[in-house]
Design a protein around this motif. Sequence first.
Motif, PDB file in Angstrom:
ATOM      1  N   VAL A   1      -9.213  35.066   8.898  1.00 22.54           N
ATOM      2  CA  VAL A   1      -8.278  36.195   8.852  1.00 22.54           C
ATOM      3  C   VAL A   1      -6.967  35.778   8.180  1.00 22.54           C
ATOM      4  O   VAL A   1      -6.297  36.586   7.519  1.00 22.54           O
ATOM      5  CB  VAL A   1      -8.055  36.780  10.265  1.00 22.54           C
ATOM      6  CG1 VAL A   1      -7.392  35.788  11.182  1.00 22.54           C
ATOM      7  CG2 VAL A   1      -7.260  38.067  10.187  1.00 22.54           C
TER       8      VAL A   1
ATOM      9  N   LYS B   1      -5.442  37.634   4.919  1.00 16.58           N
ATOM     10  CA  LYS B   1      -4.073  38.128   4.834  1.00 16.58           C
ATOM     11  C   LYS B   1      -3.432  37.702   3.525  1.00 16.58           C
ATOM     12  O   LYS B   1      -2.830  38.512   2.826  1.00 16.58           O
ATOM     13  CB  LYS B   1      -3.270  37.586   6.025  1.00 16.58           C
ATOM     14  CG  LYS B   1      -1.789  37.862   5.919  1.00 16.58           C
ATOM     15  CD  LYS B   1      -1.030  37.406   7.148  1.00 16.58           C
ATOM     16  CE  LYS B   1       0.458  37.638   6.910  1.00 16.58           C
ATOM     17  NZ  LYS B   1       1.258  37.372   8.098  1.00 16.58           N
TER      18      LYS B   1
ATOM     19  N   LEU C   1      -8.800  43.085  10.872  1.00 19.55           N
ATOM     20  CA  LEU C   1      -9.610  42.055  11.524  1.00 19.55           C
ATOM     21  C   LEU C   1     -10.964  42.636  11.949  1.00 19.55           C
ATOM     22  O   LEU C   1     -12.011  42.008  11.771  1.00 19.55           O
ATOM     23  CB  LEU C   1      -8.849  41.522  12.739  1.00 19.55           C
ATOM     24  CG  LEU C   1      -9.526  40.432  13.558  1.00 19.55           C
ATOM     25  CD1 LEU C   1      -9.758  39.195  12.711  1.00 19.55           C
ATOM     26  CD2 LEU C   1      -8.657  40.084  14.758  1.00 19.55           C
TER      27      LEU C   1
ATOM     28  N   THR D   1     -14.294  36.252  15.109  1.00 21.76           N
ATOM     29  CA  THR D   1     -13.748  36.276  13.748  1.00 21.76           C
ATOM     30  C   THR D   1     -12.353  35.670  13.698  1.00 21.76           C
ATOM     31  O   THR D   1     -11.983  35.030  12.720  1.00 21.76           O
ATOM     32  CB  THR D   1     -13.704  37.732  13.240  1.00 21.76           C
ATOM     33  OG1 THR D   1     -14.996  38.287  13.410  1.00 21.76           O
ATOM     34  CG2 THR D   1     -13.304  37.795  11.785  1.00 21.76           C
TER      35      THR D   1
ATOM     36  N   THR E   1      -5.087  37.557  15.202  1.00 20.12           N
ATOM     37  CA  THR E   1      -3.863  37.511  14.406  1.00 20.12           C
ATOM     38  C   THR E   1      -2.758  37.114  15.364  1.00 20.12           C
ATOM     39  O   THR E   1      -2.679  37.628  16.473  1.00 20.12           O
ATOM     40  CB  THR E   1      -3.557  38.892  13.816  1.00 20.12           C
ATOM     41  OG1 THR E   1      -3.618  39.836  14.875  1.00 20.12           O
ATOM     42  CG2 THR E   1      -4.558  39.264  12.771  1.00 20.12           C
TER      43      THR E   1
END
Lengths: 93, 979
Positions: free
Chosen positions: B520, B524, B544, B558, B561
């Motif tokens: 992730v 970003k 996400l 996964t 954040t």
Amino acid sequence: MIIPHPLLGPRDASEFVYLGDASLIDRPAPEAGIDAFHDYVYQRDNPAGAHRELWFHEHGDRSWLVVTRNTLTHEILAVELAKDVARRRGRGR
Amino acid sequence: MTKRLPGGLIDRSKPLTFSFNGRTMQGFAGDTLASALLANGQRLVARSFKYHRPRGIFSAGSEEPNALMTIGSGAFQEPNVRATVAELYEGLEAKSQNHRGPLSFDLMAVTDLLSPFLSAGFYYKTFMWPASFWEKFYEPVIRESAGLGELATTPDPSTYDKGFLHADVLVIGAGPAGLSAALAAGRAGARVILCDEDFIAGGRLNGEAHEVDGMPGAEWAEATIRELSELPNVRVLTRTTVFGVFDHGIFGALTRNTDHLAPGADGPRQTLWRITAKRAVLAAGATERPIAFAGNDRPGVMLAGSVRTYANRFAAAPGARIAVFTNNDDGWRTARDLTAKGVEVTALIDSRAVGERKAPGGIPLLTGTVVTGTSGRLGLASVTLSSGERIAADCLAVSGGWNPNVALTCHQRGRPRWDDMLAAFLPGADLPLGMAVAGAANGALTFGAALSSGRAAGEAAAADLGFSPVDAPMPKTDDEPYAVSPLWHVEGKGKAFVDLQNDVAVKDVKLAHREGYRSVEHLKRYTTLGMATDQGKTANVLGLAILAECAGKTIPETGTTIFRPPYTPVPIGALAGASRGQAFRPVRKTPSHRWAEAHGASFVEVGPWLRAEWFALPDETHWRQSVDREVVGVRNSVGICDVTTLGKIDIQGRDAGIFLDRVYANIFSTFPVGKVRYGLMLREDGFAFDDSTTARLGEMHYVMTASTANAVAVFRHLEFCRQCLWPDLDVHLISTTDAWAQFAVAGPNARKLLEKIVDPEVDISNDAFPFMACAEITVCGGVDARLFRISFSGELAFEVAVPSRYGNSLFGTLIEAGREFGAVPYGTEALGVMRVEKGHAVGAEINGQTTARDLGLGRMVSAKKDCIGKALADRDHLMEPGRPQLVGFKPVDRAASLVAGAHFLKEGAEPTMANDEGWMTSVCHSPTLGHAIGLGFIAGGLKRLGETVRAVDLVGGSDVAVEIVSPHFVDPEGVRLRG
């Protein structure tokens, strides 16, 4: 960060100057040789966790302190006057 | 003003006039710019960052991704203000951003047509070649297209302040949970600070139709704030965002004091607080998240909770015919409240199967269906459902569920944990020191739960600190259920946006995943999802979730954040506070500053000091004229220079001599009282640290000088040696730099001049007071002074020190007394010229890479004793004869000038690293010799005297033949200084 100074109580970290590993107190004897001094000057542990380090209260009473800080959380675990630590480690004159 | 509803928390007795893109509009006190724009029917308010698509107001809080505007004009112009948190004031001027031409016809909208070429990673893929295009073409084009609003180009006329606050309990957020927490801790007697970013406390209480204790939620909030304000131990700060959590219970907060007033209001515009709190209760609430579907960025598509807030709190209807699209119970509340306010709700679309439930007020209910597209030019006209049905709506209220605001729990590397029930991240276990989380921020998404968890957290924090909670009845409120079935995005034709601020669509996330961006964090950085002013408050979890879907994994598998400070943008002006311009840092003035100012000095910053660099006479037009005259004046007669800035360290104790022996490379313990010795200090790694003189004023009393630049570092080092290495030596140090004003009196007439100043009994003849003598004397009829016969210029010279308060007067007195000799004041430039002429090393030579031997000072390292740096100075490679050594240089063509930083090459050698023989460190024009001279390091050093090499400066483009000479250009035998 707040550093609890052993003489002056809690002080803001911005009053201090950071030097590094408190093993700098253990300066080898003059005749110890280049290798011993090389390790003293250049070799450092870089622990993830408790780290004993030297801080100078430059904007304060000019004490050198040995601060034990958790490098992962910045928690201050112990603070002593470097002078006391040095004496305990056999340093004198 | 056609869109106003009944009720609300606006003050209809205080109408306000403002303008948007030059159009005059009306609002009321209590409005935000966003609510006033909606009330005026303004749906199109911005153009998007990348594709310049039309955008409208999306939210009602600090999470706003779209409605960024420029407010104010001239020096007060401020870009990227979120209209959703900007309070309306009389005369406010707002402008939309990021378009060329009018907002409704943006010429840059062509980028939307080019969007197939502007996918994720576009910049990385496109602007790769040719390299030469970067500077001239790509960069200017990107810079022109990028960014949102424009900064004012004149200095910010506002002032900013900083403050420190201390609390037992800091409560962040004044919604139901925060108010309960503050009340519990405050009633118990703890010192409480309650902060809220909004201009009225209450949080969601102000946006809802709920009742607490039988009164409207907003009224209960107001009553609670009144009680809190009356408690002497509670401080309520509204308009205050706690933006960061730092070590040891320290929080950063920003109060916007005057942003809600017209520009130019009195007092500091904003205050940056540093709050130290023993405990903190985070009650930051939750932020609603959208659902991604094609065309979900059309003006009119808004968050459902925000639509409700506009209707309930601001009495502003975001549309006349509103549809609601939800995957959770909260969306139903929007439908209900809108209906209650008399706004037409054209459909309640729930992606879930909801069984027998009936929509409030007979609203058409469509369940198990989703929105697949939208239409309408520059604003929503209708939505299309998965069934193919079209529903007319000028506003679509979307709810994809609520994300607890966990940002502040992450500032100390805490990681949130995923909760399947809420389909959201909750605070993790590793919270910042002393922090508890309450209310919606902790997943208590209903009012009753928020109130009780806030109280529990407030009581626990107070009890932890020894305060006893006060028994009080729990406020009564309805506790409506909250259930959600995750729905992240809907497949369909057209762009479905995940991050509205950065124009990141679902397909960009999918493309990034296909191209291998599985983390992730990589997602970003590759797509820019979650960047810029909103930091992805409405986008991160959605992004996400879509990435997880691509990977066929769960969200916790996964990644998560996490967040860094600041929670919302903090202006640089606030971070700077009052430390700007002259107040950026303190200025240290030398004792003779006033005299120098009155006598034509220009000043130069030397570290924190302002020093006179030269004293121009009225007819002098070039600095070299002044400097050359000063040098000639000193060498031919006498000059006076303020050298107070050199560090002065008073060293006393029975072991002071031993101490100096250990910190200096040369021996000090054996030199007599009344003498000064030049000393060289090494670092423990064997390189030269600083050079200085130390005077012995008594058996147990020395005064050391240190170079201006190293004064602080030398003192720190000496204290380290004293406390950490030899704690039992009887030696004490104190810095007396500021206590003594010290002036060099240099030149053949220096003694004659000083004889007029020292008191009659003081004998400073060469026999009584030879070179390197020192004494404590009196001058000018009884003023205590110290006199040192030391010379930096190479002339017969003294340095005289008096208590600082006499400094300015003594400087003038010396000049007056020297009038008969034509005494000149001289500044740092002349000082520098004379030291180069004498070959003295300073910072350019003692630069941390040179040893005593390199500097030609090898003999100063005593073989008879240990000292700091001794052992490692003898390392083999530092002893190599080929190391560059300090020598002097003269241009072969005496008319040529020299450049510091030039490298030395043999005649005919290519300018390559392999052929590099050393470098020039200091250069000047020597008025004494009549040509340029330089100091530098060259391999072989003094063994190569007389040889000619080239000094090559590839940057400045010079190539000068120079002769290697002794670094002592003037009076190498030192006859003058002993005279």
